[in-house]
Design a protein around this motif. Structure first.
Motif, short mmCIF file in Angstrom:
data_model
loop_
_atom_site.label_atom_id
_atom_site.label_comp_id
_atom_site.label_asym_id
_atom_site.label_seq_id
_atom_site.Cartn_x
_atom_site.Cartn_y
_atom_site.Cartn_z
N ILE A 1 -82.18 87.41 -66.92
CA ILE A 1 -81.84 88.03 -65.63
C ILE A 1 -82.25 87.10 -64.50
CG2 ILE A 1 -82.41 89.90 -64.02
CD1 ILE A 1 -82.57 91.76 -66.50
N GLY A 2 -83.48 86.57 -64.59
CA GLY A 2 -83.97 85.66 -63.56
C GLY A 2 -83.12 84.40 -63.46
N GLN A 3 -82.72 83.85 -64.60
CA GLN A 3 -81.93 82.62 -64.58
C GLN A 3 -80.54 82.84 -63.99
OE1 GLN A 3 -82.41 81.35 -68.70
NE2 GLN A 3 -83.92 79.83 -68.07
N VAL A 4 -79.96 84.03 -64.23
CA VAL A 4 -78.66 84.33 -63.62
C VAL A 4 -78.83 84.50 -62.12
CG1 VAL A 4 -76.80 86.04 -63.46
CG2 VAL A 4 -77.61 85.31 -65.71
N GLN A 5 -79.83 85.23 -61.73
CA GLN A 5 -80.04 85.49 -60.30
C GLN A 5 -80.39 84.21 -59.52
OE1 GLN A 5 -82.80 88.88 -60.42
NE2 GLN A 5 -81.08 90.12 -59.68
N GLY B 1 -79.17 81.36 -60.26
CA GLY B 1 -78.02 80.48 -60.33
C GLY B 1 -78.07 79.44 -61.42
N HIS B 2 -79.07 79.51 -62.31
CA HIS B 2 -79.18 78.55 -63.42
C HIS B 2 -78.25 78.90 -64.58
CE1 HIS B 2 -82.59 76.77 -61.40
NE2 HIS B 2 -83.23 77.92 -61.42
N PHE B 3 -77.92 80.17 -64.70
CA PHE B 3 -77.06 80.67 -65.77
C PHE B 3 -75.89 81.41 -65.14
CE2 PHE B 3 -79.14 81.51 -70.18
CZ PHE B 3 -79.48 80.18 -70.30
N THR B 4 -74.75 81.37 -65.82
CA THR B 4 -73.60 82.17 -65.43
C THR B 4 -73.41 83.27 -66.47
OG1 THR B 4 -72.02 80.88 -66.72
CG2 THR B 4 -72.45 80.13 -64.44
#
Length: 163
Positions: free
Chosen positions: A38-42, A44-47
């Motif tokens: 969740i943190g990585q998506v928020q 911008g590191h993950f899509t």
């Protein structure tokens, strides 16, 4: 940071998506991994696509005999459908209650190494169904009763005692 089970808004939507993907791919994602994703998506590191890739990679590791299907875009749940349908029919349970993490399903999907190639192959549906009929729960089903009645009648017919 996200706390799985206590998320709201966009975090809750991401948590639901991650857990849904994990369920469709037959893998377990820890609360710690969910929070990290969740943190990585928020940040911008993950899509969204990265989330699916992450879960699919875990499934490739867990189900090596299914790699070709996973590479073609199928989910474990889709590939497992004939197994879950057979499970529901033979053990006479609701198809929606069949869990991909059931030991019978796991054994069938994870398969065994082929002695010639060393590559893991999934159990055939036929062999899977034979295995299910050895499960102690099967003996209490209508399927078992019907099969035993048919066999018994056949024996009596062969002996000339039943027509």
């Amino acid at each position: 940071p996200a706390t799985p089970g206590q998320t709201t808004g966009q975090q809750a939507a991401l948590e639901t998506q991650i857990r849904g993907l994990a369920g469709d791919y037959g893998v377990t994602v820890s609360d710690q991994d969910v929070a990290r994703l969740i943190g990585q998506v928020q940040e911008g590191h993950f899509t969204q696509d990265n989330l699916q890739d992450f879960v699919r990679d875990q499934a490739r590791s867990k189900y090596p005999g299914m790699r070709a299907y996973l590479d073609q875009g199928f989910t474990v749940r889709q590939v497992a459908s004939p197994y879950t349908q057979s499970y529901a029919q033979i053990l006479e349970v609701d198809p929606s209650s069949v869990d991909l993490n059931d030991s019978h399903i796991q054994k069938a999907l994870q398969g065994t190494p082929d002695p010639k190639t060393g590559q893991a192959t999934m159990q055939s549906v036929y062999d899977f169904e034979r295995t299910l009929r050895q499960d102690p729960r099967w003996q209490y089903t209508k399927n078992a009763h019907d099969q035993l009645t048919t066999v018994g009648q056949g024996v009596l017919r062969d002996m000339g005692l039943y027509s």
